[in-house]
Design a protein around this motif. Sequence first.
Motif, PDB file in Angstrom:
ATOM      1  N   CYS A 126      50.248  57.372  46.813  1.00  0.00           N
ATOM      2  CA  CYS A 126      49.961  55.928  46.817  1.00  0.00           C
ATOM      3  C   CYS A 126      48.443  55.753  46.784  1.00  0.00           C
ATOM      4  O   CYS A 126      47.745  56.157  47.709  1.00  0.00           O
ATOM      5  CB  CYS A 126      50.562  55.254  48.038  1.00  0.00           C
ATOM      6  N   SER A 127      47.947  55.151  45.715  1.00  0.00           N
ATOM      7  CA  SER A 127      46.501  55.082  45.508  1.00  0.00           C
ATOM      8  C   SER A 127      45.856  53.778  45.959  1.00  0.00           C
ATOM      9  O   SER A 127      44.634  53.708  46.057  1.00  0.00           O
ATOM     10  CB  SER A 127      46.178  55.314  44.025  1.00  0.00           C
ATOM     11  N   ARG A 128      46.649  52.730  46.231  1.00  0.00           N
ATOM     12  CA  ARG A 128      46.020  51.465  46.601  1.00  0.00           C
ATOM     13  C   ARG A 128      47.036  50.457  47.128  1.00  0.00           C
ATOM     14  O   ARG A 128      48.235  50.623  46.966  1.00  0.00           O
ATOM     15  CB  ARG A 128      45.276  50.872  45.411  1.00  0.00           C
ATOM     16  N   VAL A 129      46.492  49.395  47.735  1.00  0.00           N
ATOM     17  CA  VAL A 129      47.264  48.234  48.156  1.00  0.00           C
ATOM     18  C   VAL A 129      46.775  47.078  47.290  1.00  0.00           C
ATOM     19  O   VAL A 129      45.570  46.895  47.112  1.00  0.00           O
ATOM     20  CB  VAL A 129      47.040  47.903  49.649  1.00  0.00           C
ATOM     21  N   GLU A 130      47.702  46.322  46.745  1.00  0.00           N
ATOM     22  CA  GLU A 130      47.353  45.176  45.893  1.00  0.00           C
ATOM     23  C   GLU A 130      48.127  43.952  46.352  1.00  0.00           C
ATOM     24  O   GLU A 130      49.218  44.070  46.888  1.00  0.00           O
ATOM     25  CB  GLU A 130      47.705  45.470  44.430  1.00  0.00           C
ATOM     26  N   TRP A 131      47.559  42.764  46.123  1.00  0.00           N
ATOM     27  CA  TRP A 131      48.224  41.504  46.432  1.00  0.00           C
ATOM     28  C   TRP A 131      47.541  40.393  45.664  1.00  0.00           C
ATOM     29  O   TRP A 131      46.498  40.592  45.054  1.00  0.00           O
ATOM     30  CB  TRP A 131      48.223  41.229  47.934  1.00  0.00           C
ATOM     31  N   MET A 132      48.146  39.219  45.708  1.00  0.00           N
ATOM     32  CA  MET A 132      47.595  38.045  45.036  1.00  0.00           C
ATOM     33  C   MET A 132      47.589  36.887  46.022  1.00  0.00           C
ATOM     34  O   MET A 132      48.358  36.869  46.971  1.00  0.00           O
ATOM     35  CB  MET A 132      48.457  37.636  43.837  1.00  0.00           C
ATOM     36  N   THR A 133      46.731  35.936  45.744  1.00  0.00           N
ATOM     37  CA  THR A 133      46.802  34.654  46.431  1.00  0.00           C
ATOM     38  C   THR A 133      46.430  33.586  45.410  1.00  0.00           C
ATOM     39  O   THR A 133      45.821  33.889  44.383  1.00  0.00           O
ATOM     40  CB  THR A 133      45.890  34.606  47.676  1.00  0.00           C
ATOM     41  N   GLY A 139      42.170  29.003  52.538  1.00  0.00           N
ATOM     42  CA  GLY A 139      42.385  29.668  53.817  1.00  0.00           C
ATOM     43  C   GLY A 139      42.687  31.143  53.638  1.00  0.00           C
ATOM     44  O   GLY A 139      42.108  31.996  54.326  1.00  0.00           O
ATOM     45  N   ALA A 140      43.593  31.453  52.722  1.00  0.00           N
ATOM     46  CA  ALA A 140      43.930  32.856  52.468  1.00  0.00           C
ATOM     47  C   ALA A 140      42.742  33.603  51.882  1.00  0.00           C
ATOM     48  O   ALA A 140      42.449  34.734  52.281  1.00  0.00           O
ATOM     49  CB  ALA A 140      45.127  32.949  51.522  1.00  0.00           C
ATOM     50  N   ARG A 141      42.043  32.962  50.965  1.00  0.00           N
ATOM     51  CA  ARG A 141      40.891  33.625  50.344  1.00  0.00           C
ATOM     52  C   ARG A 141      39.811  33.925  51.392  1.00  0.00           C
ATOM     53  O   ARG A 141      39.214  35.003  51.395  1.00  0.00           O
ATOM     54  CB  ARG A 141      40.358  32.771  49.211  1.00  0.00           C
ATOM     55  N   ALA A 142      39.582  32.995  52.304  1.00  0.00           N
ATOM     56  CA  ALA A 142      38.588  33.207  53.363  1.00  0.00           C
ATOM     57  C   ALA A 142      39.051  34.317  54.317  1.00  0.00           C
ATOM     58  O   ALA A 142      38.237  35.141  54.760  1.00  0.00           O
ATOM     59  CB  ALA A 142      38.350  31.915  54.132  1.00  0.00           C
ATOM     60  N   PHE A 143      40.354  34.357  54.603  1.00  0.00           N
ATOM     61  CA  PHE A 143      40.900  35.405  55.473  1.00  0.00           C
ATOM     62  C   PHE A 143      40.639  36.786  54.865  1.00  0.00           C
ATOM     63  O   PHE A 143      40.109  37.673  55.545  1.00  0.00           O
ATOM     64  CB  PHE A 143      42.403  35.177  55.685  1.00  0.00           C
ATOM     65  N   PHE A 149      37.529  42.287  51.946  1.00  0.00           N
ATOM     66  CA  PHE A 149      38.164  42.520  50.655  1.00  0.00           C
ATOM     67  C   PHE A 149      37.548  41.617  49.594  1.00  0.00           C
ATOM     68  O   PHE A 149      37.389  40.413  49.810  1.00  0.00           O
ATOM     69  CB  PHE A 149      39.673  42.250  50.717  1.00  0.00           C
ATOM     70  N   ALA A 150      37.213  42.194  48.462  1.00  0.00           N
ATOM     71  CA  ALA A 150      36.635  41.433  47.352  1.00  0.00           C
ATOM     72  C   ALA A 150      37.746  40.965  46.417  1.00  0.00           C
ATOM     73  O   ALA A 150      38.757  41.648  46.241  1.00  0.00           O
ATOM     74  CB  ALA A 150      35.640  42.303  46.583  1.00  0.00           C
ATOM     75  N   GLU A 151      37.546  39.814  45.802  1.00  0.00           N
ATOM     76  CA  GLU A 151      38.493  39.322  44.815  1.00  0.00           C
ATOM     77  C   GLU A 151      38.329  40.120  43.529  1.00  0.00           C
ATOM     78  O   GLU A 151      37.227  40.502  43.155  1.00  0.00           O
ATOM     79  CB  GLU A 151      38.276  37.838  44.560  1.00  0.00           C
ATOM     80  N   PHE A 152      39.435  40.331  42.859  1.00  0.00           N
ATOM     81  CA  PHE A 152      39.467  41.093  41.617  1.00  0.00           C
ATOM     82  C   PHE A 152      39.814  40.128  40.488  1.00  0.00           C
ATOM     83  O   PHE A 152      40.861  39.488  40.533  1.00  0.00           O
ATOM     84  CB  PHE A 152      40.520  42.203  41.736  1.00  0.00           C
ATOM     85  N   ASP A 153      38.932  40.017  39.515  1.00  0.00           N
ATOM     86  CA  ASP A 153      39.138  39.056  38.424  1.00  0.00           C
ATOM     87  C   ASP A 153      39.839  39.642  37.207  1.00  0.00           C
ATOM     88  O   ASP A 153      40.008  38.959  36.217  1.00  0.00           O
ATOM     89  CB  ASP A 153      37.778  38.501  37.949  1.00  0.00           C
ATOM     90  N   GLY A 154      40.240  40.887  37.252  1.00  0.00           N
ATOM     91  CA  GLY A 154      40.678  41.581  36.048  1.00  0.00           C
ATOM     92  C   GLY A 154      42.061  41.269  35.527  1.00  0.00           C
ATOM     93  O   GLY A 154      42.435  41.764  34.476  1.00  0.00           O
ATOM     94  N   LYS A 155      42.866  40.477  36.194  1.00  0.00           N
ATOM     95  CA  LYS A 155      44.248  40.248  35.758  1.00  0.00           C
ATOM     96  C   LYS A 155      44.542  38.759  35.614  1.00  0.00           C
ATOM     97  O   LYS A 155      43.988  37.926  36.305  1.00  0.00           O
ATOM     98  CB  LYS A 155      45.245  40.819  36.782  1.00  0.00           C
ATOM     99  N   ILE A 156      45.432  38.469  34.713  1.00  0.00           N
ATOM    100  CA  ILE A 156      45.998  37.132  34.562  1.00  0.00           C
ATOM    101  C   ILE A 156      47.478  37.270  34.855  1.00  0.00           C
ATOM    102  O   ILE A 156      48.142  38.164  34.329  1.00  0.00           O
ATOM    103  CB  ILE A 156      45.776  36.579  33.137  1.00  0.00           C
TER     104      ILE A 156
END
Length: 167
Positions: A126-133, A139-143, A149-156
């Motif tokens: 297992c190489s990573r943990v991923e999630w979306m908000t 509130g979630a983004r600030a948490f 944790f940095a936001e990842f812009d690479g996916k749509i």
Amino acid sequence: MKERQEMSMTVTIRPAERRDTEAVADLIEEIERFYGSTEIQPLEERRSQVEEALFGSPPLASALLVEDEAGDLVGLAAYSFLWPAAGSSHSLFLKELYVRGTLRRQGVGARLMDELRALASARPGCSRVEWMTDHDNPGARAFYKSLGFAEFDGKIVYRVDTGTTSG
């Protein structure tokens, strides 16, 4: 990283068990209402979906549950392992992280994230943990930012409904 606030009550974080099915189904209704849903499916349908998702053969997902001092469920982290991730590894995908409002900002969500990272680290390959908000969930983004944790812009994200809403 910021120092985390101490929790004012003791909670236990543990894997979901079959005996938790009804309590998880109740918590799912609370989550739906939190996200603004006004059309809540009947309890028996939710119970059946929880049973199939967490304890079917094979299970569709796993969940960590947060239990308070009284034994009530007050939060959950629902996740699945996905393959492939980087190379031929796999990832832990967090689908839902929820902590009841009365326990927010007390370190419970941070403990859930720590437990998920530990689960992923302990699982070979297992190489990573991923999630979306959602973009419109400050509130979630600030948490997540407060945890470093940095936001990842690479996916749509794409989504298509199948027309099926119950099991």
